[in-house]
Design a protein around this motif. Sequence first.
Motif, short mmCIF file in Angstrom:
data_model
loop_
_atom_site.label_atom_id
_atom_site.label_comp_id
_atom_site.label_asym_id
_atom_site.label_seq_id
_atom_site.Cartn_x
_atom_site.Cartn_y
_atom_site.Cartn_z
N THR A 285 -28.30 -14.86 -9.41
CA THR A 285 -29.22 -14.32 -8.40
C THR A 285 -28.70 -14.57 -6.99
OG1 THR A 285 -31.09 -14.70 -9.88
CG2 THR A 285 -31.60 -14.36 -7.56
N ASN A 289 -27.91 -11.82 -4.09
CA ASN A 289 -28.53 -11.91 -2.76
C ASN A 289 -27.48 -12.05 -1.67
OD1 ASN A 289 -30.88 -11.80 -4.21
ND2 ASN A 289 -31.59 -13.85 -3.70
N VAL A 292 -26.13 -8.59 -0.94
CA VAL A 292 -27.09 -7.77 -0.20
C VAL A 292 -27.15 -8.19 1.26
CG1 VAL A 292 -29.55 -7.25 0.03
CG2 VAL A 292 -28.48 -7.21 -2.22
N THR A 352 -33.94 -16.66 -1.12
CA THR A 352 -34.52 -15.60 -1.94
C THR A 352 -34.32 -14.26 -1.21
OG1 THR A 352 -36.68 -15.75 -0.88
CG2 THR A 352 -36.27 -17.20 -2.78
N ARG A 353 -34.55 -13.18 -1.92
CA ARG A 353 -34.42 -11.86 -1.28
C ARG A 353 -35.42 -11.74 -0.13
NH1 ARG A 353 -32.22 -7.21 -3.66
NH2 ARG A 353 -31.11 -8.70 -4.97
N GLU A 357 -34.72 -11.10 3.96
CA GLU A 357 -35.36 -10.05 4.75
C GLU A 357 -36.05 -10.62 5.98
OE1 GLU A 357 -37.84 -8.20 1.86
OE2 GLU A 357 -36.18 -7.10 0.90
#
Length: 374
Positions: A285, A289, A292, A352-353, A357
């Motif tokens: 994960t 991430n 991204v 975390t995603r 953000e």
Amino acid sequence: MESTKALIRDEVTSLPIYNAGLHPETLKRRLGLAHIVKLDSNENPFGPSPRAIEAVRDVAAGLFRYPDRDETNLRAAIAAHLGVPGARLAFGNGSEDLIAIIYRMVVRPGETVVTTVPSFGLHQICAQVLGAKAVTLPFTADWQFPVEAIVAALARRPRILILSSPSNPVGVAMSERDVDRIIAATPPETLLIFDEAYVEYVDPAVRVDVLARLKTYSGPWVVLRTFSKAYGLAALRIGYGVAHSVDFIENLYKVRSPFSVNAAALAAAQAAFADEAHLAKVTGTIRENRQVLAAALAAQDYALAPSQANFLFVDSGRDGAAVAAALRGKGVLVKPWLEPGYTSFIRVTIGTRAEGEEFLAALGEVAPTLAAAS
């Protein structure tokens, strides 16, 4: 004050203060914030294996006993997994504890320790506190390990060469060719240390098995790893090292505090190490991430180093400390890099995603104000 200054060795008073991350509760109180996005200390946002948490609960009733000084069960598990004799393993209160112990074992005043720059601060600080000289070699312009410079430095026979791969704070990992060239160039009187605190985050396709490549090397070496990062046990402070010989470990334990690793840390580490599924899920994960977040920053024209760790080293294009301070006001913590030549950089932990953000949104909010101010 004068009496204190006269009492303490100059090597200590001249040291920089370690640039540690801020505790979120401290910042909440200071700024009156209810929510913090903590991306400044390279912690695992998904936490440890549930088995590790249960293991800590199980040992609670025995906290009146000293821990197992020989780390018997954890030692056996790691030795079997790595295919090395258990007597060649050392455990400490985090892998940085082992760095400090090893330096005290082998480094004499006036000797030289070689590392890269930018780097994990304790690689230099632990040398300086002993009156040794830290020689720092900058990464190449495209963020590759400065292998030619490292080979040249090794020709001068330093006491220690210490390299983190993936590098902290850059994130780049060494290739097989890099590792092989460095091993081949290391003289027998130099201790070769590979600090692999972030190795679990490396893409499997490019991960180098440093231990395997050291099997035919006859000189002294240590490979360091930790449970603080991918295993999510930062609060318990436990790391380990694999060394070239049993004799080296025996002498390390003469220097180490007799009960350096507490019982809760031992139990949690053993349980976490056994839970391979949890580790694979977390690291997979984080790699997703990382990709991204790196793509989003690149799309906004931020320059960043190619990372194989759980963080990105980002050139903010302005004073990194000012960027970090502005983000802090938004409740987002990142780490400004303070080494000369790299003060425009910030190191951003992969969270975390949603945390990624929130970081991007906060960066977008503060960037225009900072640009106008500059």
